[in-house]
Motif scaffolding. Structure first.
Motif, PDB file in Angstrom:
ATOM      1  N   LEU A 192       0.838  -1.195   0.000  1.00  0.00           N
ATOM      2  CA  LEU A 192       0.000   0.000   0.000  1.00  0.00           C
ATOM      3  C   LEU A 192       0.871   1.242   0.000  1.00  0.00           C
ATOM      4  CD1 LEU A 192      -3.128   0.194   0.254  1.00  0.00           C
ATOM      5  CD2 LEU A 192      -2.788   0.643   2.667  1.00  0.00           C
ATOM      6  N   GLY A 193       0.415   2.281  -0.692  1.00  0.00           N
ATOM      7  CA  GLY A 193       1.110   3.559  -0.666  1.00  0.00           C
ATOM      8  C   GLY A 193       1.169   4.114   0.754  1.00  0.00           C
ATOM      9  N   ARG A 194       2.259   4.755   1.095  1.00  0.00           N
ATOM     10  CA  ARG A 194       2.529   5.238   2.463  1.00  0.00           C
ATOM     11  C   ARG A 194       1.408   6.086   3.043  1.00  0.00           C
ATOM     12  NH1 ARG A 194       2.718   6.040   6.953  1.00  0.00           N
ATOM     13  NH2 ARG A 194       4.338   6.913   8.236  1.00  0.00           N
ATOM     14  N   GLU A 195       0.824   6.977   2.248  1.00  0.00           N
ATOM     15  CA  GLU A 195      -0.205   7.875   2.785  1.00  0.00           C
ATOM     16  C   GLU A 195      -1.478   7.139   3.214  1.00  0.00           C
ATOM     17  OE1 GLU A 195      -2.575  10.319  -0.217  1.00  0.00           O
ATOM     18  OE2 GLU A 195      -0.846   9.710  -1.410  1.00  0.00           O
ATOM     19  N   HIS A 196      -1.582   5.865   2.869  1.00  0.00           N
ATOM     20  CA  HIS A 196      -2.796   5.099   3.187  1.00  0.00           C
ATOM     21  C   HIS A 196      -2.591   4.115   4.338  1.00  0.00           C
ATOM     22  CE1 HIS A 196      -4.204   6.888  -0.487  1.00  0.00           C
ATOM     23  NE2 HIS A 196      -3.140   6.417  -1.093  1.00  0.00           N
ATOM     24  N   TRP A 197      -1.410   4.102   4.918  1.00  0.00           N
ATOM     25  CA  TRP A 197      -1.126   3.184   6.019  1.00  0.00           C
ATOM     26  C   TRP A 197      -1.947   3.562   7.254  1.00  0.00           C
ATOM     27  CZ3 TRP A 197       4.941   2.707   6.323  1.00  0.00           C
ATOM     28  CH2 TRP A 197       5.417   2.112   5.154  1.00  0.00           C
ATOM     29  N   GLY A 198      -2.264   2.551   8.056  1.00  0.00           N
ATOM     30  CA  GLY A 198      -2.893   2.764   9.358  1.00  0.00           C
ATOM     31  C   GLY A 198      -4.361   3.134   9.301  1.00  0.00           C
ATOM     32  N   LYS A 199      -5.000   2.942   8.164  1.00  0.00           N
ATOM     33  CA  LYS A 199      -6.411   3.326   8.010  1.00  0.00           C
ATOM     34  C   LYS A 199      -7.331   2.133   7.787  1.00  0.00           C
ATOM     35  CE  LYS A 199      -4.942   7.766   6.233  1.00  0.00           C
ATOM     36  NZ  LYS A 199      -4.866   8.655   5.083  1.00  0.00           N
ATOM     37  N   GLY A 200      -6.768   0.917   7.788  1.00  0.00           N
ATOM     38  CA  GLY A 200      -7.585  -0.284   7.626  1.00  0.00           C
ATOM     39  C   GLY A 200      -7.758  -0.756   6.195  1.00  0.00           C
ATOM     40  N   TYR A 201      -7.144  -0.074   5.237  1.00  0.00           N
ATOM     41  CA  TYR A 201      -7.312  -0.469   3.834  1.00  0.00           C
ATOM     42  C   TYR A 201      -6.804  -1.884   3.560  1.00  0.00           C
ATOM     43  CZ  TYR A 201      -8.422   4.352   2.467  1.00  0.00           C
ATOM     44  OH  TYR A 201      -9.005   5.578   2.326  1.00  0.00           O
ATOM     45  N   VAL A 202      -5.621  -2.218   4.069  1.00  0.00           N
ATOM     46  CA  VAL A 202      -5.062  -3.544   3.802  1.00  0.00           C
ATOM     47  C   VAL A 202      -5.935  -4.621   4.422  1.00  0.00           C
ATOM     48  CG1 VAL A 202      -3.148  -5.105   4.341  1.00  0.00           C
ATOM     49  CG2 VAL A 202      -2.690  -2.863   3.392  1.00  0.00           C
ATOM     50  N   THR A 203      -6.372  -4.419   5.660  1.00  0.00           N
ATOM     51  CA  THR A 203      -7.209  -5.426   6.305  1.00  0.00           C
ATOM     52  C   THR A 203      -8.511  -5.623   5.528  1.00  0.00           C
ATOM     53  OG1 THR A 203      -6.240  -4.923   8.462  1.00  0.00           O
ATOM     54  CG2 THR A 203      -8.365  -6.064   8.458  1.00  0.00           C
ATOM     55  N   ALA A 204      -9.144  -4.532   5.116  1.00  0.00           N
ATOM     56  CA  ALA A 204     -10.393  -4.638   4.349  1.00  0.00           C
ATOM     57  C   ALA A 204     -10.157  -5.376   3.032  1.00  0.00           C
ATOM     58  CB  ALA A 204     -10.965  -3.251   4.081  1.00  0.00           C
ATOM     59  N   ALA A 205      -9.109  -5.000   2.311  1.00  0.00           N
ATOM     60  CA  ALA A 205      -8.820  -5.626   1.023  1.00  0.00           C
ATOM     61  C   ALA A 205      -8.404  -7.080   1.192  1.00  0.00           C
ATOM     62  CB  ALA A 205      -7.751  -4.829   0.290  1.00  0.00           C
ATOM     63  N   ALA A 206      -7.612  -7.379   2.216  1.00  0.00           N
ATOM     64  CA  ALA A 206      -7.168  -8.757   2.447  1.00  0.00           C
ATOM     65  C   ALA A 206      -8.355  -9.646   2.819  1.00  0.00           C
ATOM     66  CB  ALA A 206      -6.099  -8.798   3.532  1.00  0.00           C
ATOM     67  N   ARG A 207      -9.305  -9.148   3.571  1.00  0.00           N
ATOM     68  CA  ARG A 207     -10.496  -9.943   3.885  1.00  0.00           C
ATOM     69  C   ARG A 207     -11.294 -10.245   2.622  1.00  0.00           C
ATOM     70  NH1 ARG A 207     -12.310  -7.195   9.653  1.00  0.00           N
ATOM     71  NH2 ARG A 207     -10.703  -8.254  10.869  1.00  0.00           N
ATOM     72  N   MET A 208     -11.403  -9.281   1.725  1.00  0.00           N
ATOM     73  CA  MET A 208     -12.062  -9.531   0.441  1.00  0.00           C
ATOM     74  C   MET A 208     -11.286 -10.584  -0.347  1.00  0.00           C
ATOM     75  SD  MET A 208     -13.061  -5.626  -0.625  1.00  0.00           S
ATOM     76  CE  MET A 208     -13.826  -6.062  -2.170  1.00  0.00           C
ATOM     77  N   THR A 209      -9.976 -10.487  -0.326  1.00  0.00           N
ATOM     78  CA  THR A 209      -9.132 -11.464  -1.013  1.00  0.00           C
ATOM     79  C   THR A 209      -9.384 -12.865  -0.474  1.00  0.00           C
ATOM     80  OG1 THR A 209      -7.413  -9.875  -1.550  1.00  0.00           O
ATOM     81  CG2 THR A 209      -6.730 -12.178  -1.363  1.00  0.00           C
ATOM     82  N   LEU A 210      -9.432 -13.009   0.853  1.00  0.00           N
ATOM     83  CA  LEU A 210      -9.655 -14.331   1.443  1.00  0.00           C
ATOM     84  C   LEU A 210     -10.977 -14.925   0.980  1.00  0.00           C
ATOM     85  CD1 LEU A 210      -8.354 -13.754   5.074  1.00  0.00           C
ATOM     86  CD2 LEU A 210      -7.224 -15.029   3.219  1.00  0.00           C
ATOM     87  N   GLU A 211     -12.019 -14.109   0.891  1.00  0.00           N
ATOM     88  CA  GLU A 211     -13.320 -14.607   0.421  1.00  0.00           C
ATOM     89  C   GLU A 211     -13.235 -15.062  -1.033  1.00  0.00           C
ATOM     90  OE1 GLU A 211     -15.902 -15.411   2.287  1.00  0.00           O
ATOM     91  OE2 GLU A 211     -14.556 -14.800   3.918  1.00  0.00           O
ATOM     92  N   ARG A 212     -12.555 -14.302  -1.863  1.00  0.00           N
ATOM     93  CA  ARG A 212     -12.432 -14.660  -3.278  1.00  0.00           C
ATOM     94  C   ARG A 212     -11.590 -15.922  -3.463  1.00  0.00           C
ATOM     95  NH1 ARG A 212     -11.726  -9.119  -6.799  1.00  0.00           N
ATOM     96  NH2 ARG A 212     -13.640  -8.094  -6.099  1.00  0.00           N
TER      97      ARG A 212
END
Length: 175
Positions: free
Chosen positions: A97-117
């Protein structure tokens, strides 16, 4: 305190995403655990092309992550472990993830979607390989419910260890 995860969208990487990934990852902090500096644009062009093939063949890949405004902020997804050491033959989940987006939950949200797919594609388990000093990614594996399975020395001239986390995706509540 549990805070709501942000809205993200995943898409199969486009040709234009190679340029966006190159721009977003051109930061020493982002690349600290990935060789220290951004790769050449041609590397991202090849990577996005390979991910399109993975999606067509397997039903999953490293997807481009878009925020709620449609801006490219990184990638997350899964692909076969690409190296000749470590969890050979396994499907690895990963993110950047780009640095300015760290610590906001984006990776966790996207990774959970990935796990479902990936689960829907019939993959029984995934691994995540994380360098020992990467506390942010280790925290993501914990939020996803992954367990530390193995600690491996890094091969070659690199010093340090890689942690192999695993998550079983088969439905534990079935039957």
């Amino acid at each position: 305190m549990n805070q709501a995860l942000p809205v993200v969208r995943l898409r199969v990487p486009t040709d234009e995403d190679a340029v966006a990934w190159h721009r977003v990852f051109d930061d020493p902090d982002v690349m600290e655990f990935h060789g220290g500096r951004s790769a050449e644009l041609s590397v991202y062009e090849e990577l996005t092309a390979r991910q399109r093939r993975h999606d067509a063949e397997r039903g999953f890949c490293l997807w481009t992550v878009l925020d709620d405004s449609g801006r490219v902020i990184g990638f997350t997804g899964a692909q076969p472990w690409p190296r000749d050491w470590g969890p050979k033959g396994e499907i690895e989940i990963g993110w950047r993830l780009g640095r300015e987006h760290w610590g906001k939950g984006y990776v966790t949200a996207a990774a959970r979607m990935t796990l479902e797919r990936v689960r829907a594609a019939g993959v029984p388990s995934v691994v995540a390989m994380v360098l020992a000093g990467n506390a942010r990614s280790i925290a993501v594996t914990q939020r996803l419910g992954m367990r530390l399975e193995e600690v491996l020395p890094l091969p070659g001239p690199r010093q340090g260890e890689a942690h192999c986390y695993r998550l079983d995706l088969e439905d534990r509540d079935a039957g």
